[in-house]
Write an enzyme that holds these catalytic residues in place. Structure first.
Site, PDB file in Angstrom:
ATOM      1  N   TYR A   1      -1.879  -0.652  10.963  1.00  0.00           N
ATOM      2  CA  TYR A   1      -2.031  -1.109   9.641  1.00  0.00           C
ATOM      3  C   TYR A   1      -0.901  -0.934   8.741  1.00  0.00           C
ATOM      4  O   TYR A   1      -0.155  -1.853   8.298  1.00  0.00           O
ATOM      5  CB  TYR A   1      -3.431  -0.926   9.054  1.00  0.00           C
ATOM      6  CG  TYR A   1      -3.288  -1.031   7.312  1.00  0.00           C
ATOM      7  CD1 TYR A   1      -3.261  -2.458   6.920  1.00  0.00           C
ATOM      8  CD2 TYR A   1      -3.380  -0.048   6.415  1.00  0.00           C
ATOM      9  CE1 TYR A   1      -3.495  -2.616   5.592  1.00  0.00           C
ATOM     10  CE2 TYR A   1      -3.350  -0.090   5.013  1.00  0.00           C
ATOM     11  CZ  TYR A   1      -3.557  -1.776   4.615  1.00  0.00           C
ATOM     12  OH  TYR A   1      -3.452  -1.898   3.323  1.00  0.00           O
TER      13      TYR A   1
ATOM     14  N   LYS B   1       2.145  -3.538   7.128  1.00  0.00           N
ATOM     15  CA  LYS B   1       2.614  -3.607   5.976  1.00  0.00           C
ATOM     16  C   LYS B   1       3.922  -3.054   5.411  1.00  0.00           C
ATOM     17  O   LYS B   1       4.529  -3.816   4.811  1.00  0.00           O
ATOM     18  CB  LYS B   1       1.497  -2.707   5.112  1.00  0.00           C
ATOM     19  CG  LYS B   1      -0.032  -3.216   5.000  1.00  0.00           C
ATOM     20  CD  LYS B   1      -0.064  -4.670   4.407  1.00  0.00           C
ATOM     21  CE  LYS B   1      -0.086  -4.645   2.796  1.00  0.00           C
ATOM     22  NZ  LYS B   1      -0.112  -5.989   2.296  1.00  0.00           N
TER      23      LYS B   1
ATOM     24  N   THR C   1       0.883  -1.184   0.036  1.00  0.00           N
ATOM     25  CA  THR C   1      -0.135  -0.030   0.061  1.00  0.00           C
ATOM     26  C   THR C   1       0.838   1.276   0.064  1.00  0.00           C
ATOM     27  O   THR C   1       2.021   1.259   0.467  1.00  0.00           O
ATOM     28  CB  THR C   1      -0.777   0.190   1.087  1.00  0.00           C
ATOM     29  OG1 THR C   1      -1.587   1.269   1.335  1.00  0.00           O
ATOM     30  CG2 THR C   1      -0.122  -0.452   2.538  1.00  0.00           C
ATOM     31  N   ASP C   2       0.181   2.368  -0.632  1.00  0.00           N
ATOM     32  CA  ASP C   2       1.055   3.721  -0.314  1.00  0.00           C
ATOM     33  C   ASP C   2       1.013   4.099   0.922  1.00  0.00           C
ATOM     34  O   ASP C   2       1.727   5.142   1.345  1.00  0.00           O
ATOM     35  CB  ASP C   2       0.400   4.656  -1.393  1.00  0.00           C
ATOM     36  CG  ASP C   2      -1.136   5.044  -1.039  1.00  0.00           C
ATOM     37  OD1 ASP C   2      -1.970   4.523  -0.119  1.00  0.00           O
ATOM     38  OD2 ASP C   2      -1.631   6.019  -1.731  1.00  0.00           O
ATOM     39  N   GLU C   3       0.192   3.683   1.981  1.00  0.00           N
ATOM     40  CA  GLU C   3       0.145   4.141   3.099  1.00  0.00           C
ATOM     41  C   GLU C   3       1.439   4.101   4.117  1.00  0.00           C
ATOM     42  O   GLU C   3       1.567   4.424   5.242  1.00  0.00           O
ATOM     43  CB  GLU C   3      -1.175   3.265   4.175  1.00  0.00           C
ATOM     44  CG  GLU C   3      -2.419   3.666   3.210  1.00  0.00           C
ATOM     45  CD  GLU C   3      -3.458   3.469   4.251  1.00  0.00           C
ATOM     46  OE1 GLU C   3      -3.544   3.580   5.455  1.00  0.00           O
ATOM     47  OE2 GLU C   3      -4.515   3.145   3.502  1.00  0.00           O
TER      48      GLU C   3
END
Ligand code: NAD
Ligand code: TYD
Length: 340
Positions: free
Chosen positions: A153, A157, A126-128
């Site tokens: 989260y 990741k 993810t870009d998060e």
């Protein structure tokens, strides 16, 4: 890439099931083994149209189960790893399963991939992991952005991405990673903003927007994400990362909700502001020029078109999402109670 056997993890979830449907339609010569634990987010109904095909096998099981993973990988060429706990709000309420699945589970898969000489391990991220960009700035995430995860989260990741890279550097695993932005489209669990808004509107309930609603996400239509993964599987360079984003330009959350209200012909006063999310990242934006120049991929679906399709799908598929809302009433109560 003819006649490959692909282990897809988390293929009964939102993106994984869209990917399996896409892949089986476009690469009928390949075989798919879908390993999914069927958590609250997994749904075999998504795959009803392929479940009887001889080149599709569903296995209910956990990616942390090394024995099972070893048995499945023994007959596989490629791994496409989607399985994860994926919702930031749930990670705030209960981080434990995020550590188990996203970190420990990825580690089990990596060990097994080495042991079984997997030709290509593709990790969906993810870009998060890059943290939060400044609101109003024109900076964007790219493959060179330093990691700065800010929620349980995104931290889990980020850990999984680091493990994948470490297995490449240390043991020579042939991997690729994609860090994509917020997906939307068919089969998304109705806890995420877009399907949550549609389901609330259909139930004649106000749509809760966290804080001032000026936060920005980069929105990627799920079919575009599937074609990006296809490109990386076909011609991605080993041990490379590609960031993947959509055709949106800084749309604040309130505008996302207003777009849905407009499409559904409902008044804007159905949008209500509620207490903000803890540690809320204010802005994500993705510069996908590397995957465009290296692999010739770019998103093709505009936000307006993707939203029209998504709203139409949820309208036509109440039987898919309504039971999920009732079955997860305890989560919705816990997350939204006392926020208004
Ligand atoms: P999802 O929550 O809809 O689906 C996750 C799937 O993984 C479910 O089918 C679930 O049953 C399965 N699963 C969970 N834990 C498991 C375990 N321990 N063993 C086996 N299966 C397990 O998630 P999604 O939105 O489809 O996301 C897929 C991947 O894409 C995730 O890795 C996520 O981090 C990443 N991602 C998602 C988005 C997004 O907007 N949805 C954006 C960027 C990256
Ligand atoms: P979400 O779909 O949970 O994705 P993520 O947090 O992974 O980006 O949320 C998208 C944006 O919408 C995010 O800024 C949080 C916000 N949001 C709301 O305002 N209200 C809601 O009820 C939800 C679920 C999200």
């Amino acid at each position: 890439m003819a006649n490959q056997t692909i282990l897809v993890t988390g293929g009964a979830g939102f993106i994984g099931s869209n990917f399996i449907l896409y892949w089986m339609n476009n690469h009928p010569e390949d075989k798919i083994i879908n390993l999914d634990a069927l958590t609250y987010a997994g749904n075999t109904k998504n795959l009803a149209s392929v479940s009887d095909l001889p080149n599709y096998i569903f296995v209910e099981g956990n990616i942390t189960d090394r024995e099972l993973v070893d048995r499945l990988m023994a007959s596989c060429d490629i791994v496409v790893h989607f399985a994860a706990e994926s919702h930031v709000d749930r990670s705030i309420l209960n981080p434990d399963t995020f550590i188990q699945t996203n970190i420990i589970g990825t580690h089990v898969l990596l060990e097994s991939a080495l042991h079984n000489d997997i030709k290509h391990f593709h990790h969906i991220s993810t870009d998060e992991v890059f943290g939060s960009l400044k609101l109003g700035s024109d900076t964007q995430f790219s493959e060179h952005t330093p990691y700065d995860p800010r929620s349980p989260y995104s931290a889990s990741k980020a850990s999984s991405d680091h493990l994948v890279r470490a297995y490449g550097e240390t043991y020579g695993l042939n991997y690729t990673i994609t860090n994509c932005s917020n997906n939307y489209g068919e089969y998304q669990f109705p806890e995420k903003l877009i399907p949550l808004a549609i389901s609330h509107i259909l139930a004649d309930k106000p749509v809760p927007v966290y804080g001032d609603g000026l936060q920005v996400r980069d929105w990627l239509y799920v079919q575009d994400h599937c074609t990006a993964i296809e490109k990386v599987l076909q011609s991605g360079k080993s041990q490379e990362t590609y960031v993947v984003g959509g055709l949106t330009e800084d749309i604040p959350n309130i505008e996302v909700v207003k777009t849905i209200l407009r499409i559904m012909k409902k008044p804007e006063d159905m949008l209500i502001h509620v207490t903000d999310r803890a540690g809320h990242d204010v802005r994500y934006s993705v510069n996908w020029s590397k995957i465009e120049s290296d692999l010739g991929w770019k998103p093709s679906v505009s936000f307006e078109e993707g939203m029209q399709k998504t709203v139409a799908w949820y309208l036509a598929n109440e039987a898919w999402w309504k039971p999920l809302v009732s079955a997860n009433a305890a989560y919705f109560k816990k997350n939204y109670q006392g926020r208004e």
